[in-house]
Write a protein that holds these residues in place. Structure first.
Motif, PDB file in Angstrom:
ATOM      1  N   VAL A 187       0.802  -1.225   0.000  1.00 38.96           N
ATOM      2  CA  VAL A 187       0.000   0.000   0.000  1.00 38.96           C
ATOM      3  C   VAL A 187       0.837   1.278   0.000  1.00 38.96           C
ATOM      4  CG1 VAL A 187      -2.022  -1.072   1.052  1.00 38.96           C
ATOM      5  CG2 VAL A 187      -0.275  -0.070   2.522  1.00 38.96           C
ATOM      6  N   GLU A 188       2.138   1.169   0.283  1.00 42.10           N
ATOM      7  CA  GLU A 188       2.972   2.373   0.337  1.00 42.10           C
ATOM      8  C   GLU A 188       4.434   1.983   0.235  1.00 42.10           C
ATOM      9  OE1 GLU A 188       3.695   6.213   3.296  1.00 42.10           O
ATOM     10  OE2 GLU A 188       2.451   4.568   3.976  1.00 42.10           O
ATOM     11  N   LYS A 189       5.234   2.887  -0.335  1.00 36.69           N
ATOM     12  CA  LYS A 189       6.685   2.747  -0.363  1.00 36.69           C
ATOM     13  C   LYS A 189       7.271   4.112  -0.018  1.00 36.69           C
ATOM     14  CE  LYS A 189       7.261  -0.620  -4.104  1.00 36.69           C
ATOM     15  NZ  LYS A 189       7.907  -0.837  -5.399  1.00 36.69           N
ATOM     16  N   PHE A 190       8.371   4.111   0.750  1.00 35.93           N
ATOM     17  CA  PHE A 190       9.051   5.372   1.026  1.00 35.93           C
ATOM     18  C   PHE A 190      10.496   5.092   1.392  1.00 35.93           C
ATOM     19  CE2 PHE A 190       6.972   4.087   4.982  1.00 35.93           C
ATOM     20  CZ  PHE A 190       7.992   4.187   5.920  1.00 35.93           C
ATOM     21  N   LYS A 192      -1.101  -3.279   9.424  1.00 34.42           N
ATOM     22  CA  LYS A 192      -0.002  -2.953   8.529  1.00 34.42           C
ATOM     23  C   LYS A 192       1.276  -3.633   8.981  1.00 34.42           C
ATOM     24  CE  LYS A 192      -1.619   1.480   6.850  1.00 34.42           C
ATOM     25  NZ  LYS A 192      -1.318   2.912   6.712  1.00 34.42           N
ATOM     26  N   TYR A 229       5.487  -3.469   8.179  1.00 32.06           N
ATOM     27  CA  TYR A 229       6.550  -2.660   7.587  1.00 32.06           C
ATOM     28  C   TYR A 229       7.778  -3.535   7.382  1.00 32.06           C
ATOM     29  CZ  TYR A 229       3.681   1.272   9.096  1.00 32.06           C
ATOM     30  OH  TYR A 229       2.644   2.150   9.275  1.00 32.06           O
ATOM     31  N   ARG A 260      12.003   8.168   8.411  1.00 32.89           N
ATOM     32  CA  ARG A 260      11.405   8.480   7.107  1.00 32.89           C
ATOM     33  C   ARG A 260      11.979   9.793   6.591  1.00 32.89           C
ATOM     34  NH1 ARG A 260       5.636   7.755   4.924  1.00 32.89           N
ATOM     35  NH2 ARG A 260       5.302   6.474   6.767  1.00 32.89           N
ATOM     36  N   GLU A 292       8.786  -0.729   2.578  1.00 29.13           N
ATOM     37  CA  GLU A 292       7.537  -1.137   1.946  1.00 29.13           C
ATOM     38  C   GLU A 292       6.506  -1.415   3.035  1.00 29.13           C
ATOM     39  OE1 GLU A 292       8.780  -4.518  -0.349  1.00 29.13           O
ATOM     40  OE2 GLU A 292       9.497  -3.240  -1.986  1.00 29.13           O
TER      41      GLU A 292
END
Length: 67
Positions: free
Chosen positions: A4-7, A37, A39, A66, A20
């Motif tokens: 659902v997200e990458k950073f 979730k 990580y 982050r 991820e």
């Protein structure tokens, strides 16, 4: 689990990491509630979220942030 997200994140030494975020779909009558979730780093190592911007690599204990 769905990605659902990458950073990107960095450690105190300046080392860069790709994070991820995976979310478990919820299949219940209560739609709208997000699943849990998970990580992970792109290399598969698990992360422990300490806040929205701070994580700990479980394997090494290193804290990353982050960016």
């Amino acid at each position: 689990m769905d990605l659902v997200e990458k950073f990107d994140a960095k450690g105190k030494t300046g080392a860069g990491y790709h994070v991820e975020v995976f979310q478990t779909p919820v299949e219940t009558a209560d739609e709208g509630q997000p699943g849990s979730k998970t990580y992970k780093l792109a290399d598969g190592r698990a992360l422990d979220p300490l806040s929205d911007a701070k994580f700990k690599i479980i394997q090494t204990g290193e804290k990353i942030y982050r960016v």
